[in-house]
Enzyme design. Structure first.
Site, PDB file in Angstrom:
ATOM      1  N   TYR A 138      89.066  20.637  15.201  1.00  0.00           N
ATOM      2  CA  TYR A 138      88.755  19.565  16.281  1.00  0.00           C
ATOM      3  C   TYR A 138      87.421  19.329  16.206  1.00  0.00           C
ATOM      4  O   TYR A 138      86.240  18.240  16.665  1.00  0.00           O
ATOM      5  CB  TYR A 138      89.154  18.588  17.124  1.00  0.00           C
ATOM      6  CG  TYR A 138      90.973  18.861  16.894  1.00  0.00           C
ATOM      7  CD1 TYR A 138      91.348  18.708  15.713  1.00  0.00           C
ATOM      8  CD2 TYR A 138      91.613  17.963  17.680  1.00  0.00           C
ATOM      9  CE1 TYR A 138      92.949  18.586  14.902  1.00  0.00           C
ATOM     10  CE2 TYR A 138      92.840  18.385  17.368  1.00  0.00           C
ATOM     11  CZ  TYR A 138      93.278  18.078  15.936  1.00  0.00           C
ATOM     12  OH  TYR A 138      94.956  18.106  15.790  1.00  0.00           O
ATOM     13  N   LYS A 180      98.471  31.974  14.801  1.00  0.00           N
ATOM     14  CA  LYS A 180      99.442  32.254  13.489  1.00  0.00           C
ATOM     15  C   LYS A 180      97.930  33.172  13.115  1.00  0.00           C
ATOM     16  O   LYS A 180      97.773  33.928  11.553  1.00  0.00           O
ATOM     17  CB  LYS A 180      98.623  30.783  12.440  1.00  0.00           C
ATOM     18  CG  LYS A 180      99.015  31.082  10.959  1.00  0.00           C
ATOM     19  CD  LYS A 180     101.080  30.563  10.751  1.00  0.00           C
ATOM     20  CE  LYS A 180     100.967  31.172   8.787  1.00  0.00           C
ATOM     21  NZ  LYS A 180     102.498  30.733   9.595  1.00  0.00           N
ATOM     22  N   ASP A 213     104.691  28.044  12.634  1.00  0.00           N
ATOM     23  CA  ASP A 213     105.884  27.832  11.917  1.00  0.00           C
ATOM     24  C   ASP A 213     107.432  27.832  12.340  1.00  0.00           C
ATOM     25  O   ASP A 213     108.198  27.165  12.469  1.00  0.00           O
ATOM     26  CB  ASP A 213     105.826  28.124  10.060  1.00  0.00           C
ATOM     27  CG  ASP A 213     105.672  29.508  10.127  1.00  0.00           C
ATOM     28  OD1 ASP A 213     104.954  29.749  11.449  1.00  0.00           O
ATOM     29  OD2 ASP A 213     105.292  29.743   9.226  1.00  0.00           O
ATOM     30  N   ASP A 237      98.344  20.013  19.648  1.00  0.00           N
ATOM     31  CA  ASP A 237      98.718  18.433  19.210  1.00  0.00           C
ATOM     32  C   ASP A 237      99.934  18.529  18.191  1.00  0.00           C
ATOM     33  O   ASP A 237     100.863  17.767  18.182  1.00  0.00           O
ATOM     34  CB  ASP A 237      97.573  17.751  17.665  1.00  0.00           C
ATOM     35  CG  ASP A 237      97.353  16.565  17.685  1.00  0.00           C
ATOM     36  OD1 ASP A 237      98.215  15.559  18.058  1.00  0.00           O
ATOM     37  OD2 ASP A 237      96.706  16.113  17.149  1.00  0.00           O
ATOM     38  N   ASP A 241     103.727  16.722  20.272  1.00  0.00           N
ATOM     39  CA  ASP A 241     104.186  15.130  19.847  1.00  0.00           C
ATOM     40  C   ASP A 241     106.018  15.582  19.409  1.00  0.00           C
ATOM     41  O   ASP A 241     106.866  15.204  19.537  1.00  0.00           O
ATOM     42  CB  ASP A 241     103.487  15.442  18.904  1.00  0.00           C
ATOM     43  CG  ASP A 241     102.809  13.901  18.970  1.00  0.00           C
ATOM     44  OD1 ASP A 241     102.481  14.175  20.220  1.00  0.00           O
ATOM     45  OD2 ASP A 241     102.193  13.196  18.592  1.00  0.00           O
TER      46      ASP A 241
END
Ligand code: NAD
Length: 344
Positions: A138, A180, A213, A237, A241
């Site tokens: 970001y 990851k 994942d 992020d 959620d």
């Protein structure tokens, strides 16, 4: 101890309504000094920007920042040069160096039917997502070249260590670091750094690692297996959620954003809910639980934090529910129910 100074940024939409509820509760708990400032859309209307230098300076100068929510259709625009309320949030995060975002997820037994997951899957779930907030993709270099575009993700050892420390210090049974590392170089550095820091400073805390994942799957198949989830900005992020949905009700989720030593920002996870602003239907519980986080993480008043959390739990268990929780209680009814329980 000096009277704690709280900068209050009520913001837009239901922001002023839920923040008013929070101030009533704080006034009942003790002595606080409140410094109110416009922020978000209302600040754009009066000053042209979502966060003025003066407001940021006031935040820096306080012990904690209490934030309602910002935004609304009035300020929605596709003009890239027009000011936007969300710029205030980013300005506050970078201006106060808020690199750690903490989101607890603890579904209440009384609201088990609100979750999209079965009660037996979420029963006993009590986890905390610790998300890195000021680094990664970001904030990396981005751009366009002809008909292609790029965003870059970068992390330094120092950035990883400081967020990992927050996670290890928050752990009760263990930390799950999510990356990851099978594909991304930043994730390999992330994992190496977390492992080294763990050995050096927190060997007593249980640590495991999950690929993002797999973490996304485990969160909905066995959320009770997690204590603290530590992860970088983009993964955090998305996972925070996803984790939020375990409770099934956005009106119950608090958050804290913390820096190294300055004031933290405490706010509900939900937005400014312009569709119900001014109707008295806003659920204040997420904001009151954010007040509890402020008392615990920002003002070192953990007993008061626990008292507020218990009062909210008890009000909901006793059926004082706003419309989003399937009840008919107004913002004021819910606030009064919490005040009564704090009193008794
Ligand atoms: P939202 O969270 O404001 O609302 C989503 C739905 O949940 C709406 O139906 C709303 O009525 C309901 N809801 C949210 N909070 C509630 C509460 N406390 N009590 C009862 N019902 C509640 O999300 P949105 O509609 O996508 O966004 C509205 C505005 O908020 C947008 O301008 C968006 O940019 C902004 N926003 C701000 C923040 C923030 O300030 N941190 C976060 C998310 C969205």
């Amino acid at each position: 101890m000096a009277t704690p100074r709280i900068t209050v940024l009520a913001g837009d939409g239901i922001g002023p309504e839920i923040v008013a509820s929070a101030l009533e509760v704080l006034n009942q708990i003790g002595d606080f000094e409140f410094d109110h400032h416009e922020f978000g859309g209302c600040s754009i209307d009066s000053t042209g920007v979502a966060l003025t230098d003066e407001t940021l300076a006031a935040c820096r100068d306080s012990d904690a920042v209490l934030l309602g929510a910002v935004g609304g259709p009035k300020w929605d625009t596709t003009d890239p040069d027009a000011p936007r309320p969300e710029q205030g949030l980013l300005g506050l995060r970078s201006g106060l160096g808020l690199f750690a975002n903490l989101r607890p997820v603890k579904p209440l037994a009384a609201l088990a039917d609100a979750s999209p997951l079965r009660p037996e899957v979420i029963g006993g779930c009590d986890l905390l997502v610790v998300r890195e907030l000021t680094g990664g993709i970001y904030f990396g270099k981005r751009g366009r070249e002809g008909d292609s575009a790029f965003d870059t993700c970068e992390y330094t050892v120092e950035e990883i260590e400081r967020i990992a420390r927050v996670a290890f210090r928050s752990a009760r049974s263990g930390v799950t670091s999510v990356d990851k590392a099978n594909v991304l170089e930043t994730s390999r550095l992330w994992r190496e750094t977390v492992v080294a820091l763990h050995e050096r400073e927190f060997p007593e805390v249980k640590l495991d690692h999950l690929l993002v994942d797999n973490a996304a799957m485990q969160l909905v198949s066995e959320p009770t297996a997690f204590d603290v989830i530590l992860t970088e900005n983009l993964f955090g992020d998305i996972l925070s959620d996803e984790a939020a949905m375990i409770t099934g009700s956005i009106g119950l989720l608090p958050s804290a954003s913390l820096g190294l030593d300055g004031p933290g920002v405490f706010e509900p996870v939900h937005g400014s809910a312009p569709d119900i602003a001014g109707t008295g239907k806003a659920n204040p519980y997420a904001t009151l639980l954010s007040v509890a986080m402020m008392l615990r993480h920002g003002l070192e008043m953990p007993e008061h934090a626990t008292a507020v959390e218990s009062a909210v739990d008890s009000a909901i268990a006793d059926g004082v529910r706003t419309a989003d929780l399937g009840g008919a209680a107004t913002t004021d009814d819910a606030t009064q129910a919490v005040l009564q329980r704090l009193n008794s």
